[in-house]
Design a protein around this motif. Structure first.
Motif, PDB file in Angstrom:
ATOM      1  N   THR A  64     -12.197  -9.860   4.522  1.00 51.60           N
ATOM      2  CA  THR A  64     -11.001  -9.833   5.363  1.00 51.60           C
ATOM      3  C   THR A  64     -10.105  -8.657   4.983  1.00 51.60           C
ATOM      4  O   THR A  64     -10.138  -8.168   3.853  1.00 51.60           O
ATOM      5  N   ASP A  65      -9.299  -8.233   5.948  1.00 55.56           N
ATOM      6  CA  ASP A  65      -8.394  -7.106   5.722  1.00 55.56           C
ATOM      7  C   ASP A  65      -7.249  -7.457   4.774  1.00 55.56           C
ATOM      8  O   ASP A  65      -6.634  -6.564   4.205  1.00 55.56           O
ATOM      9  N   ASP A  66      -6.949  -8.761   4.633  1.00 56.03           N
ATOM     10  CA  ASP A  66      -5.839  -9.142   3.762  1.00 56.03           C
ATOM     11  C   ASP A  66      -6.283  -9.442   2.323  1.00 56.03           C
ATOM     12  O   ASP A  66      -5.491  -9.885   1.497  1.00 56.03           O
ATOM     13  N   ASP A  67      -7.540  -9.172   2.011  1.00 64.31           N
ATOM     14  CA  ASP A  67      -8.053  -9.307   0.649  1.00 64.31           C
ATOM     15  C   ASP A  67      -7.192  -8.449  -0.276  1.00 64.31           C
ATOM     16  O   ASP A  67      -6.911  -7.281   0.020  1.00 64.31           O
ATOM     17  N   LEU A  68      -6.769  -9.002  -1.389  1.00 62.65           N
ATOM     18  CA  LEU A  68      -5.951  -8.259  -2.351  1.00 62.65           C
ATOM     19  C   LEU A  68      -6.615  -6.969  -2.809  1.00 62.65           C
ATOM     20  O   LEU A  68      -5.944  -6.023  -3.193  1.00 62.65           O
ATOM     21  N   ARG A  69      -7.947  -6.933  -2.778  1.00 60.41           N
ATOM     22  CA  ARG A  69      -8.660  -5.750  -3.252  1.00 60.41           C
ATOM     23  C   ARG A  69      -8.866  -4.703  -2.169  1.00 60.41           C
ATOM     24  O   ARG A  69      -9.350  -3.612  -2.461  1.00 60.41           O
ATOM     25  N   ALA A  70      -8.501  -5.020  -0.930  1.00 61.73           N
ATOM     26  CA  ALA A  70      -8.588  -4.014   0.134  1.00 61.73           C
ATOM     27  C   ALA A  70      -7.593  -2.899  -0.187  1.00 61.73           C
ATOM     28  O   ALA A  70      -6.441  -3.159  -0.543  1.00 61.73           O
ATOM     29  N   GLU A  71      -8.018  -1.650  -0.066  1.00 59.72           N
ATOM     30  CA  GLU A  71      -7.156  -0.539  -0.485  1.00 59.72           C
ATOM     31  C   GLU A  71      -5.778  -0.548   0.185  1.00 59.72           C
ATOM     32  O   GLU A  71      -4.766  -0.349  -0.505  1.00 59.72           O
ATOM     33  N   PRO A  72      -5.665  -0.820   1.501  1.00 60.12           N
ATOM     34  CA  PRO A  72      -4.336  -0.817   2.118  1.00 60.12           C
ATOM     35  C   PRO A  72      -3.414  -1.932   1.598  1.00 60.12           C
ATOM     36  O   PRO A  72      -2.200  -1.839   1.730  1.00 60.12           O
ATOM     37  N   VAL A  73      -3.987  -2.964   1.013  1.00 60.75           N
ATOM     38  CA  VAL A  73      -3.203  -4.051   0.415  1.00 60.75           C
ATOM     39  C   VAL A  73      -2.916  -3.744  -1.055  1.00 60.75           C
ATOM     40  O   VAL A  73      -1.792  -3.904  -1.540  1.00 60.75           O
ATOM     41  N   LEU A  74      -3.945  -3.289  -1.762  1.00 61.98           N
ATOM     42  CA  LEU A  74      -3.841  -3.103  -3.207  1.00 61.98           C
ATOM     43  C   LEU A  74      -2.926  -1.945  -3.590  1.00 61.98           C
ATOM     44  O   LEU A  74      -2.129  -2.054  -4.531  1.00 61.98           O
ATOM     45  N   ARG A  75      -3.006  -0.836  -2.870  1.00 64.58           N
ATOM     46  CA  ARG A  75      -2.202   0.339  -3.226  1.00 64.58           C
ATOM     47  C   ARG A  75      -0.702   0.020  -3.261  1.00 64.58           C
ATOM     48  O   ARG A  75      -0.032   0.279  -4.263  1.00 64.58           O
ATOM     49  N   PRO A  76      -0.117  -0.573  -2.184  1.00 67.46           N
ATOM     50  CA  PRO A  76       1.312  -0.898  -2.253  1.00 67.46           C
ATOM     51  C   PRO A  76       1.627  -2.027  -3.234  1.00 67.46           C
ATOM     52  O   PRO A  76       2.713  -2.053  -3.820  1.00 67.46           O
ATOM     53  N   LEU A  77       0.688  -2.952  -3.415  1.00 72.07           N
ATOM     54  CA  LEU A  77       0.900  -4.018  -4.395  1.00 72.07           C
ATOM     55  C   LEU A  77       1.055  -3.419  -5.795  1.00 72.07           C
ATOM     56  O   LEU A  77       1.965  -3.780  -6.541  1.00 72.07           O
ATOM     57  N   LEU A  78       0.178  -2.489  -6.139  1.00 65.62           N
ATOM     58  CA  LEU A  78       0.276  -1.824  -7.433  1.00 65.62           C
ATOM     59  C   LEU A  78       1.562  -1.016  -7.536  1.00 65.62           C
ATOM     60  O   LEU A  78       2.260  -1.073  -8.550  1.00 65.62           O
TER      61      LEU A  78
END
Length: 199
Positions: free
Chosen positions: A160-174
Motif C-alpha cells: 500500500t502507498d501508506d506503508d511507513l516504508r514507502a519513500e513518500p511516507v518515510l522521508r517526511p516522517l524521518l
C-alpha cells in the motif's frame, strides 16, 4: 502503549525459538547493510529491536574491539535466543523499550534497525528517541532483508502507498523526527533507508 508492548512481546516471543531457522540465509544481507552504515573502528552503535542479534557480529566487526555495540529488544525470548546463538559476546544486550532508551543524549554514532519501524507504536516519537541518543551527523539504517513487495507477498497482503516504508511516507516522517534521508533502496532482495541525524 502497554497493549502495544504486550502484542509485540507475544508475537515475537512465540516465534523466538525458531526465528533463525525460519530465515537462515539472511546473514549476508545483514552484513551488507551494516557495511553501508559507514561505521568506523571505535564507534558506538545500537541495534534497535535486535531480536536474536543477527546484526551484532557484523556490527562488532565494523567498530572493532574498542567500539561499543548495544543490542536492545523488548522481548526477553528474543534476547535469550541471541545468547544461545553466542551473539552476546558481540555486544551488550539490553531488555528495554526503544521508545525510552536508558542511554545518554548524543552518546551513539549510529543506530541499526532491522524490521523495526513496522512495530513502532508511535513512529514519529520513537524515531525522535533514536535521534536523541545519536550525535549530530550520526547515522540511522532502517533495514529489512527483503523489500516491501516481497514482504507483503510473504505476509499475504497487498503493498500500500501508506506503508511507513514507502519513500513518500518515510522521508517526511524521518525529517520530522530529527533525521535526513540520504539514500533509499527498495528491491526484492532488500530494503535499506539510510538517514543522517540533523543538527
Amino acid at each position: 502503549m502497554a497493549d502495544d508492548h504486550t502484542h509485540v512481546q507475544e508475537f515475537f516471543g512465540a516465534r523466538a525459538a525458531d526465528w533463525d531457522r525460519r530465515f537462515p540465509d539472511d546473514g549476508p544481507a545483514y552484513a551488507a547493510a551494516v557495511a553501508e552504515l559507514g561505521l568506523r573502528p571505535g564507534d558506538a552503535v545500537l541495534d534497535a529491536g535486535c531480536g536474536t542479534g543477527r546484526a551484532l557480529p557484523p556490527l562488532r566487526s565494523a567498530v572493532g574491539p574498542q567500539g561499543m555495540v548495544i543490542g536492545a529488544d523488548l522481548t526477553p525470548a528474543m534476547l535469550d535466543e541471541a545468547l544461545r546463538a553466542g551473539r552476546g559476546s558481540s555486544g551488550q544486550l539490553l531488555l528495554t523499550d526503544v521508545a525510552r532508551l536508558p542511554l545518554r543524549t548524543g552518546s551513539l554514532d549510529a543506530v541499526f534497525a532491522a524490521g523495526l519501524i513496522a512495530h513502532l507504536p508511535q513512529p514519529d516519537v520513537n524515531l525522535r528517541e533514536l535521534a536523541r541518543v545519536v550525535r549530530p551527523g550520526g547515522r540511522l539504517a532502517l533495514f529489512h532483508p527483503i523489500g516491501r513487495a516481497a514482504l507483503a507477498a510473504r505476509q499475504g497482503r497487498q503493498i500500500t502507498d501508506d506503508d511507513l516504508r514507502a519513500e513518500p511516507v518515510l522521508r517526511p516522517l524521518l525529517a520530522g523526527s530529527g533525521w535526513r534521508m540520504i539514500s533509499y533502496v527498495d528491491e526484492d532482495a532488500r530494503f535499506l533507508a539510510l538517514a543522517v541525524r540533523q543538527d
